[in-house]
Design a protein around this motif. Structure first.
Motif, PDB file in Angstrom:
ATOM      1  N   ASP A  64      64.304 -65.087  86.364  1.00  0.00           N
ATOM      2  CA  ASP A  64      65.655 -64.756  86.715  1.00  0.00           C
ATOM      3  C   ASP A  64      65.988 -63.972  87.528  1.00  0.00           C
ATOM      4  OD1 ASP A  64      65.552 -63.026  85.288  1.00  0.00           O
ATOM      5  OD2 ASP A  64      66.845 -63.213  83.756  1.00  0.00           O
ATOM      6  N   ARG A  65      65.625 -63.305  88.844  1.00  0.00           N
ATOM      7  CA  ARG A  65      65.208 -61.893  90.098  1.00  0.00           C
ATOM      8  C   ARG A  65      64.374 -62.670  90.925  1.00  0.00           C
ATOM      9  NH1 ARG A  65      64.342 -55.709  89.027  1.00  0.00           N
ATOM     10  NH2 ARG A  65      63.219 -55.785  92.128  1.00  0.00           N
ATOM     11  N   LEU A  66      65.046 -62.346  91.901  1.00  0.00           N
ATOM     12  CA  LEU A  66      64.679 -62.390  93.162  1.00  0.00           C
ATOM     13  C   LEU A  66      65.017 -61.063  93.785  1.00  0.00           C
ATOM     14  CD1 LEU A  66      63.920 -64.608  95.769  1.00  0.00           C
ATOM     15  CD2 LEU A  66      65.684 -64.937  96.070  1.00  0.00           C
ATOM     16  N   ASP A  67      64.388 -60.925  95.153  1.00  0.00           N
ATOM     17  CA  ASP A  67      63.923 -59.305  95.743  1.00  0.00           C
ATOM     18  C   ASP A  67      64.459 -60.428  97.567  1.00  0.00           C
ATOM     19  OD1 ASP A  67      63.764 -57.724  93.887  1.00  0.00           O
ATOM     20  OD2 ASP A  67      61.568 -57.654  94.967  1.00  0.00           O
ATOM     21  N   LEU A  68      65.389 -59.900  97.718  1.00  0.00           N
ATOM     22  CA  LEU A  68      66.245 -60.318  98.921  1.00  0.00           C
ATOM     23  C   LEU A  68      66.285 -58.957 100.262  1.00  0.00           C
ATOM     24  CD1 LEU A  68      67.109 -62.794 100.864  1.00  0.00           C
ATOM     25  CD2 LEU A  68      69.405 -61.933 100.457  1.00  0.00           C
ATOM     26  N   GLU A  69      65.989 -59.018 101.455  1.00  0.00           N
ATOM     27  CA  GLU A  69      66.166 -58.413 101.946  1.00  0.00           C
ATOM     28  C   GLU A  69      67.007 -58.392 103.629  1.00  0.00           C
ATOM     29  OE1 GLU A  69      62.969 -55.722 105.462  1.00  0.00           O
ATOM     30  OE2 GLU A  69      62.867 -55.765 103.676  1.00  0.00           O
ATOM     31  N   VAL A  70      67.986 -57.899 103.772  1.00  0.00           N
ATOM     32  CA  VAL A  70      68.989 -58.409 104.793  1.00  0.00           C
ATOM     33  C   VAL A  70      69.203 -57.523 105.914  1.00  0.00           C
ATOM     34  CG1 VAL A  70      69.779 -60.813 103.363  1.00  0.00           C
ATOM     35  CG2 VAL A  70      71.060 -58.587 103.242  1.00  0.00           C
ATOM     36  N   SER A  71      69.639 -57.352 107.078  1.00  0.00           N
ATOM     37  CA  SER A  71      70.070 -56.618 107.589  1.00  0.00           C
ATOM     38  C   SER A  71      71.501 -57.234 108.203  1.00  0.00           C
ATOM     39  CB  SER A  71      69.081 -56.681 108.870  1.00  0.00           C
ATOM     40  OG  SER A  71      68.935 -57.924 109.662  1.00  0.00           O
ATOM     41  N   ARG A  72      72.135 -57.960 107.331  1.00  0.00           N
ATOM     42  CA  ARG A  72      73.423 -58.626 108.245  1.00  0.00           C
ATOM     43  C   ARG A  72      73.270 -59.710 107.084  1.00  0.00           C
ATOM     44  NH1 ARG A  72      72.049 -64.239 110.138  1.00  0.00           N
ATOM     45  NH2 ARG A  72      69.437 -63.739 110.728  1.00  0.00           N
ATOM     46  N   SER A  73      74.880 -60.204 106.780  1.00  0.00           N
ATOM     47  CA  SER A  73      75.750 -61.094 106.152  1.00  0.00           C
ATOM     48  C   SER A  73      75.613 -62.293 105.557  1.00  0.00           C
ATOM     49  CB  SER A  73      77.305 -61.521 106.495  1.00  0.00           C
ATOM     50  OG  SER A  73      78.410 -60.556 106.773  1.00  0.00           O
ATOM     51  N   PHE A  74      75.358 -62.485 104.457  1.00  0.00           N
ATOM     52  CA  PHE A  74      74.809 -63.623 104.103  1.00  0.00           C
ATOM     53  C   PHE A  74      74.877 -65.114 103.261  1.00  0.00           C
ATOM     54  CE2 PHE A  74      73.375 -60.532 100.957  1.00  0.00           C
ATOM     55  CZ  PHE A  74      73.347 -61.332  99.831  1.00  0.00           C
ATOM     56  N   ARG A  75      74.467 -65.833 102.246  1.00  0.00           N
ATOM     57  CA  ARG A  75      75.096 -66.890 102.191  1.00  0.00           C
ATOM     58  C   ARG A  75      74.735 -66.940 100.666  1.00  0.00           C
ATOM     59  NH1 ARG A  75      74.871 -70.376 105.991  1.00  0.00           N
ATOM     60  NH2 ARG A  75      73.436 -71.876 105.276  1.00  0.00           N
ATOM     61  N   LEU A  76      75.072 -67.235  99.659  1.00  0.00           N
ATOM     62  CA  LEU A  76      74.841 -67.644  97.990  1.00  0.00           C
ATOM     63  C   LEU A  76      75.488 -69.600  98.089  1.00  0.00           C
ATOM     64  CD1 LEU A  76      74.079 -67.267  95.065  1.00  0.00           C
ATOM     65  CD2 LEU A  76      76.182 -66.763  94.467  1.00  0.00           C
ATOM     66  N   THR A  77      74.111 -69.882  97.969  1.00  0.00           N
ATOM     67  CA  THR A  77      74.420 -71.179  98.004  1.00  0.00           C
ATOM     68  C   THR A  77      74.058 -71.894  96.762  1.00  0.00           C
ATOM     69  OG1 THR A  77      73.525 -72.238 100.091  1.00  0.00           O
ATOM     70  CG2 THR A  77      73.834 -73.794  98.733  1.00  0.00           C
ATOM     71  N   LEU A  78      75.463 -72.518  95.759  1.00  0.00           N
ATOM     72  CA  LEU A  78      76.170 -72.657  94.416  1.00  0.00           C
ATOM     73  C   LEU A  78      74.942 -74.535  94.090  1.00  0.00           C
ATOM     74  CD1 LEU A  78      78.329 -70.182  93.778  1.00  0.00           C
ATOM     75  CD2 LEU A  78      75.972 -69.723  93.038  1.00  0.00           C
ATOM     76  N   ARG A  79      74.301 -74.739  93.909  1.00  0.00           N
ATOM     77  CA  ARG A  79      73.927 -76.289  93.729  1.00  0.00           C
ATOM     78  C   ARG A  79      74.082 -76.594  92.476  1.00  0.00           C
ATOM     79  NH1 ARG A  79      71.811 -77.983  98.361  1.00  0.00           N
ATOM     80  NH2 ARG A  79      70.627 -77.316  99.619  1.00  0.00           N
ATOM     81  N   GLY A  80      74.761 -77.684  91.870  1.00  0.00           N
ATOM     82  CA  GLY A  80      75.220 -78.216  90.997  1.00  0.00           C
ATOM     83  C   GLY A  80      74.707 -79.410  90.540  1.00  0.00           C
ATOM     84  N   HIS A  81      74.123 -79.610  89.243  1.00  0.00           N
ATOM     85  CA  HIS A  81      73.521 -80.439  88.417  1.00  0.00           C
ATOM     86  C   HIS A  81      74.227 -81.499  87.773  1.00  0.00           C
ATOM     87  CE1 HIS A  81      69.820 -79.309  91.278  1.00  0.00           C
ATOM     88  NE2 HIS A  81      70.177 -78.343  90.939  1.00  0.00           N
ATOM     89  N   GLU A  82      73.720 -81.984  86.256  1.00  0.00           N
ATOM     90  CA  GLU A  82      73.833 -82.479  85.682  1.00  0.00           C
ATOM     91  C   GLU A  82      75.607 -82.415  85.183  1.00  0.00           C
ATOM     92  OE1 GLU A  82      70.982 -81.174  85.130  1.00  0.00           O
ATOM     93  OE2 GLU A  82      69.794 -83.188  86.337  1.00  0.00           O
ATOM     94  N   THR A  83      75.750 -81.083  84.581  1.00  0.00           N
ATOM     95  CA  THR A  83      76.967 -80.833  84.406  1.00  0.00           C
ATOM     96  C   THR A  83      77.880 -80.400  85.187  1.00  0.00           C
ATOM     97  OG1 THR A  83      76.192 -79.245  83.116  1.00  0.00           O
ATOM     98  CG2 THR A  83      76.167 -81.481  81.841  1.00  0.00           C
ATOM     99  N   PRO A  84      79.146 -80.055  84.795  1.00  0.00           N
ATOM    100  CA  PRO A  84      80.255 -78.964  85.740  1.00  0.00           C
ATOM    101  C   PRO A  84      80.022 -77.674  85.013  1.00  0.00           C
ATOM    102  CG  PRO A  84      81.517 -80.153  84.798  1.00  0.00           C
ATOM    103  CD  PRO A  84      80.417 -81.131  84.196  1.00  0.00           C
ATOM    104  N   ALA A  85      80.038 -76.498  86.000  1.00  0.00           N
ATOM    105  CA  ALA A  85      80.234 -75.291  85.484  1.00  0.00           C
ATOM    106  C   ALA A  85      81.490 -74.066  86.255  1.00  0.00           C
ATOM    107  CB  ALA A  85      78.766 -74.478  85.234  1.00  0.00           C
ATOM    108  N   HIS A  86      81.275 -72.957  85.622  1.00  0.00           N
ATOM    109  CA  HIS A  86      82.402 -72.246  86.625  1.00  0.00           C
ATOM    110  C   HIS A  86      81.043 -71.388  86.351  1.00  0.00           C
ATOM    111  CE1 HIS A  86      86.513 -73.544  86.117  1.00  0.00           C
ATOM    112  NE2 HIS A  86      85.773 -73.756  84.557  1.00  0.00           N
ATOM    113  N   VAL A  87      81.686 -70.440  87.720  1.00  0.00           N
ATOM    114  CA  VAL A  87      80.133 -69.294  87.535  1.00  0.00           C
ATOM    115  C   VAL A  87      81.343 -68.140  88.651  1.00  0.00           C
ATOM    116  CG1 VAL A  87      78.330 -68.850  89.569  1.00  0.00           C
ATOM    117  CG2 VAL A  87      78.393 -71.321  88.507  1.00  0.00           C
ATOM    118  N   HIS A  88      80.531 -67.575  87.905  1.00  0.00           N
ATOM    119  CA  HIS A  88      81.253 -66.419  88.741  1.00  0.00           C
ATOM    120  C   HIS A  88      80.257 -64.850  89.690  1.00  0.00           C
ATOM    121  CE1 HIS A  88      83.958 -62.309  88.863  1.00  0.00           C
ATOM    122  NE2 HIS A  88      82.796 -61.933  88.173  1.00  0.00           N
ATOM    123  N   CYS A  89      80.384 -64.836  90.510  1.00  0.00           N
ATOM    124  CA  CYS A  89      79.846 -63.726  91.654  1.00  0.00           C
ATOM    125  C   CYS A  89      79.956 -62.386  90.717  1.00  0.00           C
ATOM    126  CB  CYS A  89      79.838 -64.317  92.961  1.00  0.00           C
ATOM    127  SG  CYS A  89      79.079 -65.830  92.991  1.00  0.00           S
TER     128      CYS A  89
END
Length: 197
Positions: free
Chosen positions: A26-51
């Motif tokens: 449940d952890r990922l390392d990301l290196e950026v120098s500018r803005s980026f995008r988080l993509t949320l892909r829904g599957h079997e059931t709906p959910a409320h997600v907080h970022c």
């Protein structure tokens, strides 16, 4: 990992689960120098997600809307805007994605590296250039001769008519053709005098 996109699978397999794509656990390392995008892909059931953003990332980055509803099959894009002006050293922080009222979460460790020198662009870039395009040949000749471009065009047409009449008279070689040539020459001369006056 140097990228500009992070994908999180929501409720893949069972409810209230989050899974980072291309990550161990449940952890990922990301290196950026500018803005980026988080993509949320829904599957079997709906959910409320907080970022949310934590650590040094919260000082230089922002998310417009922290709460999202992700339905089955939905692909929701969450832009993470980074204002890296004046960042001359590494900035570390976390992007945390939560669901199930905080019972399930994944963390993206984000390292913002100083980008290349930023070029400031002001509004004058959108304005057309003040350099005048080069005028057409007819306008250049008319301004050099101080004659109206319309008069010059009519004069060129008259000379063309005289050339055609001359070739016709020479080809036919009859008195009627010579009279026609004379009429064309007189007509062009009269038109020229009327235009110049």
């Amino acid at each position: 990992m140097l990228s500009n996109e992070v994908t999180v699978h929501v409720n893949r397999g069972e409810s209230d689960t989050l899974e980072l794509e291309s990550a161990d656990g449940d952890r990922l390392d990301l290196e950026v120098s500018r803005s980026f995008r988080l993509t949320l892909r829904g599957h079997e059931t709906p959910a409320h997600v907080h970022c949310r953003l934590d650590g040094g990332l919260s000082h230089i980055a922002s998310i417009d809307h922290p709460n999202y509803y992700v339905g089955p099959g939905d692909v929701t894009s969450v832009p993470v805007e980074i204002d890296a002006d004046g960042v001359d050293a590494l900035v570390e922080g976390q992007l945390e994605v939560l669901t199930g009222y905080g019972s399930e979460s994944v963390t993206v460790e984000v390292i913002v590296t100083p980008g290349s020198a930023r070029i400031d662009v002001d509004e004058s870039l959108a304005e057309p250039s003040r350099d005048e395009p080069e005028p057409p040949v007819l306008e250049r000749v008319s301004s050099a001769a101080q004659v109206d471009p319309g008069t010059l065009a009519v004069g060129a047409l008259g000379l063309f008519a005289i050339a055609i009449a001359t070739m016709t008279a020479m080809t036919i070689a009859s008195p009627a053709a010579l009279v026609g040539l004379g009429a064309v020459i007189v007509g062009v001369a009269v038109a020229g005098l009327l235009l110049v006056r």
